[in-house]
Design an enzyme around this catalytic site. Structure first.
Site, PDB file in Angstrom:
ATOM      1  N   HIS B  24      -3.421  -0.632  -8.772  1.00  0.00           N
ATOM      2  CA  HIS B  24      -3.101   0.455  -9.718  1.00  0.00           C
ATOM      3  C   HIS B  24      -1.738   0.308 -10.404  1.00  0.00           C
ATOM      4  O   HIS B  24      -0.887   1.185 -10.380  1.00  0.00           O
ATOM      5  CB  HIS B  24      -3.312   1.855  -9.131  1.00  0.00           C
ATOM      6  CG  HIS B  24      -2.527   2.242  -7.909  1.00  0.00           C
ATOM      7  ND1 HIS B  24      -1.165   2.137  -7.828  1.00  0.00           N
ATOM      8  CD2 HIS B  24      -2.925   2.770  -6.738  1.00  0.00           C
ATOM      9  CE1 HIS B  24      -0.765   2.583  -6.658  1.00  0.00           C
ATOM     10  NE2 HIS B  24      -1.798   2.962  -5.961  1.00  0.00           N
ATOM     11  N   HIS B  79      -6.277   8.435   5.863  1.00  0.00           N
ATOM     12  CA  HIS B  79      -5.842   8.498   4.464  1.00  0.00           C
ATOM     13  C   HIS B  79      -7.059   8.265   3.580  1.00  0.00           C
ATOM     14  O   HIS B  79      -7.856   7.384   3.850  1.00  0.00           O
ATOM     15  CB  HIS B  79      -4.769   7.415   4.254  1.00  0.00           C
ATOM     16  CG  HIS B  79      -4.220   7.313   2.874  1.00  0.00           C
ATOM     17  ND1 HIS B  79      -4.119   8.366   2.001  1.00  0.00           N
ATOM     18  CD2 HIS B  79      -3.698   6.241   2.205  1.00  0.00           C
ATOM     19  CE1 HIS B  79      -3.572   7.958   0.870  1.00  0.00           C
ATOM     20  NE2 HIS B  79      -3.321   6.673   0.957  1.00  0.00           N
ATOM     21  N   GLU B  81      -7.143   7.518   0.227  1.00  0.00           N
ATOM     22  CA  GLU B  81      -7.074   6.693  -0.988  1.00  0.00           C
ATOM     23  C   GLU B  81      -8.183   5.625  -0.902  1.00  0.00           C
ATOM     24  O   GLU B  81      -8.463   5.097   0.181  1.00  0.00           O
ATOM     25  CB  GLU B  81      -5.685   6.062  -1.134  1.00  0.00           C
ATOM     26  CG  GLU B  81      -5.464   5.535  -2.548  1.00  0.00           C
ATOM     27  CD  GLU B  81      -3.991   5.247  -2.889  1.00  0.00           C
ATOM     28  OE1 GLU B  81      -3.141   5.322  -1.994  1.00  0.00           O
ATOM     29  OE2 GLU B  81      -3.734   4.937  -4.066  1.00  0.00           O
ATOM     30  N   ASP B  83      -8.567   2.571  -1.328  1.00  0.00           N
ATOM     31  CA  ASP B  83      -8.395   1.263  -0.690  1.00  0.00           C
ATOM     32  C   ASP B  83      -8.700   1.332   0.810  1.00  0.00           C
ATOM     33  O   ASP B  83      -8.933   0.305   1.444  1.00  0.00           O
ATOM     34  CB  ASP B  83      -7.002   0.663  -0.950  1.00  0.00           C
ATOM     35  CG  ASP B  83      -5.858   1.593  -0.613  1.00  0.00           C
ATOM     36  OD1 ASP B  83      -6.016   2.822  -0.739  1.00  0.00           O
ATOM     37  OD2 ASP B  83      -4.786   1.090  -0.224  1.00  0.00           O
ATOM     38  N   HIS B 146       1.744   8.970   1.856  1.00  0.00           N
ATOM     39  CA  HIS B 146       2.199   9.261   0.512  1.00  0.00           C
ATOM     40  C   HIS B 146       1.218  10.110  -0.288  1.00  0.00           C
ATOM     41  O   HIS B 146       1.433  10.321  -1.496  1.00  0.00           O
ATOM     42  CB  HIS B 146       2.495   7.944  -0.224  1.00  0.00           C
ATOM     43  CG  HIS B 146       1.262   7.158  -0.534  1.00  0.00           C
ATOM     44  ND1 HIS B 146       0.885   6.874  -1.827  1.00  0.00           N
ATOM     45  CD2 HIS B 146       0.302   6.642   0.230  1.00  0.00           C
ATOM     46  CE1 HIS B 146      -0.240   6.183  -1.814  1.00  0.00           C
ATOM     47  NE2 HIS B 146      -0.607   6.032  -0.576  1.00  0.00           N
ATOM     48  N   ASP B 165      -0.502   4.139   5.441  1.00  0.00           N
ATOM     49  CA  ASP B 165       0.200   3.273   4.480  1.00  0.00           C
ATOM     50  C   ASP B 165       1.676   3.043   4.831  1.00  0.00           C
ATOM     51  O   ASP B 165       2.292   2.087   4.347  1.00  0.00           O
ATOM     52  CB  ASP B 165       0.104   3.874   3.072  1.00  0.00           C
ATOM     53  CG  ASP B 165      -1.195   3.500   2.366  1.00  0.00           C
ATOM     54  OD1 ASP B 165      -1.760   2.438   2.677  1.00  0.00           O
ATOM     55  OD2 ASP B 165      -1.638   4.268   1.508  1.00  0.00           O
ATOM     56  N   TYR B 193       6.874  -2.558  -1.527  1.00  0.00           N
ATOM     57  CA  TYR B 193       5.975  -1.436  -1.211  1.00  0.00           C
ATOM     58  C   TYR B 193       6.748  -0.123  -1.210  1.00  0.00           C
ATOM     59  O   TYR B 193       6.335   0.866  -1.808  1.00  0.00           O
ATOM     60  CB  TYR B 193       5.300  -1.667   0.154  1.00  0.00           C
ATOM     61  CG  TYR B 193       4.105  -0.781   0.352  1.00  0.00           C
ATOM     62  CD1 TYR B 193       2.843  -1.197  -0.055  1.00  0.00           C
ATOM     63  CD2 TYR B 193       4.234   0.481   0.907  1.00  0.00           C
ATOM     64  CE1 TYR B 193       1.735  -0.378   0.097  1.00  0.00           C
ATOM     65  CE2 TYR B 193       3.136   1.309   1.063  1.00  0.00           C
ATOM     66  CZ  TYR B 193       1.890   0.879   0.655  1.00  0.00           C
ATOM     67  OH  TYR B 193       0.800   1.693   0.801  1.00  0.00           O
ATOM     68  N   HIS B 226      -1.841  -1.813   5.770  1.00  0.00           N
ATOM     69  CA  HIS B 226      -1.757  -3.022   4.922  1.00  0.00           C
ATOM     70  C   HIS B 226      -0.774  -3.999   5.572  1.00  0.00           C
ATOM     71  O   HIS B 226       0.278  -3.584   6.060  1.00  0.00           O
ATOM     72  CB  HIS B 226      -1.192  -2.722   3.532  1.00  0.00           C
ATOM     73  CG  HIS B 226      -2.012  -1.785   2.703  1.00  0.00           C
ATOM     74  ND1 HIS B 226      -3.194  -2.137   2.110  1.00  0.00           N
ATOM     75  CD2 HIS B 226      -1.801  -0.505   2.332  1.00  0.00           C
ATOM     76  CE1 HIS B 226      -3.676  -1.121   1.418  1.00  0.00           C
ATOM     77  NE2 HIS B 226      -2.848  -0.113   1.547  1.00  0.00           N
TER      78      HIS B 226
HETATM   79 FE   LIG Z   1      -2.330   5.047  -0.167  1.00  0.00          FE
HETATM   80 FE   LIG Z   2      -3.163   1.940   1.003  1.00  0.00          FE
END
Ligand SMILES: [Fe+2]
Ligand SMILES: [Fe+2]
Lengths: 53, 397
Positions: B24, B79, B81, B83, B146, B165, B193, B226
């Site tokens: 993104h 989370h 999101e 991903d 986040h 994250d 990051y 990650h």
């Molecule tokens: Fe995220």
């Molecule tokens: Fe992520």
């Protein structure tokens, strides 16, 4: 004066402290915040806030 | 595609994305990983999913552990999101878990993303626990770190923190642990990051670190969603987060600029010279060549930001505006800043940049420096003096 909680991120608006980042002086009631005031943490609008219980 | 043991009965079963180059709008020149963790106990729990398209990587690793998808009892979604959650529909279909656990904000986000019906969702709040048999999972909401839904899962008996994250980085590697990779590269990826994802939430990071300390959480291993797992030196990344979230800077300047016919570029070089005169380390970054996310990484620990733009059609260059808009959202604080630029006839760019820097509440040094058309020796001397002034102010502060 009542504290208000952001429904998105949990930030608590404390009227005694105001919001220095948004140029809101201490002693400002939540109801008196400008309509375009947003949560200093996540940016949510005023209508996302609820009174703290 | 083998699972990797993190600790006894705790396995990494995620996916490595060697191909992704744009996350993104954040450049991932070296790919990323979507980490998923399986804990084998009387109950079997899977923590976090993978991006859509990587479900089979995960399922095959689980298969290689001798576990059938249907044997997984709990799916914890730290989370939402995509991903990490993009694979949820397929995973829930195959796993048919007894429970899908997420935070209160997670439930809202899950509904808004997947419009599901009949998923066995159970909401957990900070302080809630999940018993797996010989171990207990403790949940800690980390709102806005986040996303509103973000949450940590802590395995108390194993002293393992599954941190979503936080403490992660985009880096595709065959290695899975911090002690197996080059340390400078690792920290560079982590800095990128933080600068591009978390910097704006620094006050919350400070609060969270204080809370973790106050709770007395013992952390042996940090498993982020990650990048590599911190098993050798989890304090290294916690200390880095402490520095970054206090917005600590060093004697370093980022001179970022956009130029049309090399005039603003000449000015940028002269500003850099002045900074170097004062012993500052300088990154000279042409915004036409450097991606905004790479410039932001350099901004993370820079005390000085000098921004230059030529004036095009009565305004700053669009690719300078792009970077300023991006940086404004990430909220770097406590930096010194200045604007400069060459122009042809009207020259609004410097004023526009100055306004943006003021809006960001950065401390402006000197007046913005404008020069018509090509700078001469005198103009470059003024630029160098601006750089010196910035350097002196940085050293004094
Ligand atoms: Fe995220
Ligand atoms: Fe992520």
């Amino acid at each position: 004066m009542k504290k208000y909680v952001c429904g998105v991120c949990g930030y608590v608006y404390d009227p005694e402290k105001g919001d220095s980042e948004g140029n809101i002086p201490p002693g400002t009631a939540f109801e008196d915040l400008p309509d375009d005031w947003t949560c200093p943490v996540c940016g949510a609008s005023k209508d996302q806030f609820d009174p703290e219980d | 595609m083998q699972p990797v043991e993190v600790k006894k009965d705790i396995y990494w079963v995620g996916a490595v994305d060697w191909d992704i180059r744009d996350f993104h709008g954040y450049t991932t020149y070296q790919g990323s990983t979507y980490n998923s963790y399986l804990v084998k106990d009387q109950k079997i729990a899977l923590f976090d999913g993978v991006k859509k398209g990587f479900e089979l990587d995960l399922i095959h690793r689980v298969h290689n552990l001798g576990i059938k998808p249907g044997d997984i009892d709990y799916l914890v979604v730290n989370h939402l999101e995509p991903d990490h959650s993009g694979g949820l529909p397929e995973l829930i279909e195959r796993l048919k878990p007894e429970k899908v656990l997420c935070s209160p904000m997670g439930e809202k986000a899950m509904k808004a993303h997947y419009h599901y019906q009949g998923w066995p969702v159970e909401v957990v709040k900070s302080g809630d626990t999940l018993n797996l048999g010989s171990r207990t999972v403790h949940f800690l909401e980390t709102r806005m770190l986040h996303w509103p839904d973000s949450m940590f899962s802590y395995l108390a008996e194993d002293k393992v923190l599954i941190s979503s994250d936080a403490f992660g980085h985009h880096w595709a590697t065959s290695e899975r642990f911090d002690d197996q990779v080059d340390q400078n590269q690792l920290m560079q990826h982590c800095a990128k990051y933080y600068a591009n994802i978390l910097l704006l939430y620094s006050p919350l990071v400070q609060k969270l670190l204080a809370k973790v300390q106050e709770m007395g959480l013992q952390i042996d291993v940090i498993c982020p969603d990650h990048g590599v797992i911190w098993r050798k030196d989890p304090m290294k990344i916690i200390q880095a987060y402490d520095r970054w979230s206090r917005q600590e800077t060093v004697d370093k300047a980022v001179v970022a600029f956009g130029s049309m016919w090399h005039s603003t570029e000449l000015m940028a070089k002269a500003v850099a010279d002045g900074l170097i005169d004062q012993g500052m380390s300088v990154k000279l970054m042409n915004l036409a060549d450097n991606h905004r996310s790479d410039v932001m990484t350099e901004v993370l620990d820079a005390k000085v930001l000098a921004i230059g733009s030529a004036t095009l059609n009565n305004g700053m260059l669009p690719w300078v505006a792009d970077f300023l808009q991006y940086m404004r959202g990430l909220k770097p604080t406590g930096r010194l800043a200045a604007a400069f630029g060459s122009y042809g006839w009207s020259g609004e760019a410097v004023k526009e940049i100055t306004a943006k820097l003021e809006e960001m509440k950065l401390e402006l040094v000197g007046e913005g420096l404008r020069w018509q058309y090509v700078p001469d020796h005198e103009a470059l001397k003024l630029c160098r003096e601006l750089g010196q002034k910035l350097g002196q102010a940085a050293k004094a502060g």
